[in-house]
Design an enzyme around this catalytic site. Structure first.
Site, short mmCIF file in Angstrom:
data_model
loop_
_atom_site.label_atom_id
_atom_site.label_comp_id
_atom_site.label_asym_id
_atom_site.label_seq_id
_atom_site.Cartn_x
_atom_site.Cartn_y
_atom_site.Cartn_z
N CYS A 180 19.99 30.01 56.12
CA CYS A 180 20.14 31.18 56.57
C CYS A 180 21.45 31.29 57.27
CB CYS A 180 19.06 31.17 57.67
SG CYS A 180 19.00 32.56 58.90
N CYS B 129 23.23 39.77 57.48
CA CYS B 129 22.61 39.09 56.73
C CYS B 129 23.45 37.96 55.99
CB CYS B 129 21.47 39.31 55.68
SG CYS B 129 20.37 38.12 55.06
N THR C 64 22.99 35.13 54.04
CA THR C 64 22.86 34.76 52.62
C THR C 64 22.76 35.89 51.67
OG1 THR C 64 20.37 34.75 53.48
CG2 THR C 64 21.34 32.53 53.07
#
Ligand code: PYC
Length: 341
Positions: free
Chosen positions: A90, A253, A255
């Site tokens: 993450c 985000c 990833t």
């Protein structure tokens, strides 16, 4: 009566919550962080549920458990705990945990200016910039990331036929670029993107068995990235990531940005070293880059992407889990039957 106490550093990375457990986490068995992740899921998933879901958490909660280094070269290890499960990697939680660990004095980096972190997806190196006792930014180089499938055709009830690319950046992402049946994330409400994002995950998993070519334990799609036009003139694109059933990522985000960097590089839309300024739903930003090219053991071309962003501590807390209390191990509203039909 069994009462467990978890001490946590609380904060966010570019708007997305990070709850980092610094004491109270269980001892884990396994030679790698991925083995330890599987051990945790088998024996201790109640800790994830208790700390991420209501009433101690909420649908958007996300976090880590901080552990000592596993490999000789690492400074510390992280296990990722999310409302959707235990992810292999993450990005926003890595940026947050590196910031929290440094600002809280939990780590003395072997090399000043960088920390090496063992995570279930492998090992990541994060470079950081300090301003006094605060971490100004963190830029982590992710695990090898790659475009796995191009132009996969699926059908989504509210939109019709879509073509999606499936890229890996520590998790798999179907990336929905603007196209005939999708005018861009800015034309939809977050709730619509969540609902349609759940369906994209299902449709892709029905259409394909998405498997990491070097690690068959990493398989299946649990995310979706909706893209669109950036609001800030100096950003390149916007993205709203849906993770699992509940999460609408407030950050761009980590990833997901890695996956998009790999996808754009593979499609000839991004050069090595070039900045890709990726804007989120709430207009916060990560900077993605291709740091270098690599090749998977299976022969597939991949890149090492980096993602740069900022994180902030907002508090510290102790959470108790007392097995005699109702909902001690958390609940997710979607696990209950619909109240109205
Ligand atoms: O930043 O990698 C990330 C992430 C995954 C799920 C939510 N955020």
């Amino acid at each position: 009566m069994t009462k467990h106490t978890f001490s946590c550093v609380e904060g966010h990375t570019e708007g997305m919550p990070v709850r980092m457990v610094v004491s109270g986490g269980p001892e884990l068995q396994g030679a790698t962080m991925n083995h330890r992740r599987l051990y945790f899921v088998e024996k201790y998933d109640w800790i994830r549920r208790a700390l991420m879901l209501e009433p101690r958490g909420h649908g958007q909660m996300s976090g880590t458990i901080f552990y000592p280094p596993l490999s000789a070269s690492a400074d510390f290890s992280l296990l990722f705990i999310e409302t959707s499960g235990c992810l292999p990697m993450c990005g926003h939680a890595t940026i947050g945990s590196v910031t929290f660990a440094l600002e809280s004095g939990l780590v003395k980096p072997k090399t000043p200016g960088q920390v090496v972190v063992d995570v279930p997806a492998g090992q990541v190196t994060a470079k950081y910039v300090m301003n006094g006792d605060k971490v100004e930014s963190v830029r982590f180089t992710n695990v090898p990331s790659f475009l796995l499938h191009k132009d996969v055709e699926i059908e989504v009830s509210q939109l019709g036929k879509l073509k999606v690319d499936i890229a890996y950046g520590g998790n798999f992402y179907p990336i929905v670029e603007v196209q005939e049946n999708f005018s861009g994330c800015e034309h939809f409400t977050p709730e619509q993107l969540l609902e349609m994002g759940r369906e994209v995950q299902q449709r892709v998993n029905q259409a394909l068995d998405v498997i990491h070519p070097d690690n068959p334990q990493i398989r299946g799609v649990k995310h979706c990235m909706w893209t669109g036009r950036a609001v800030a003139g100096d950003s390149h694109a916007r993205a709203v990531v849906i993770a699992g059933n509940l999460i609408i990522d407030r950050s761009p985000c980590g990833t997901g940005t890695s996956a998009r960097v790999a996808q754009r590089f593979a499609r000839g839309l991004l050069c090595e070293g070039e900045e890709f300024r990726h804007e989120s739903l709430i207009l916060s930003r990560f900077i993605g880059r291709v740091e270098s090219k690599t090749r998977l053991e299976s022969g597939l071309d991949a890149v090492y992407p980096s993602v740069e962003g900022r994180a902030y501590i907002t508090g510290r807390g102790e959470h108790y889990v007392d097995d005699t209390q109702p909902y001690a191990q958390g609940f997710d509203l979607s696990e209950f039957a619909k109240l109205s039909v």
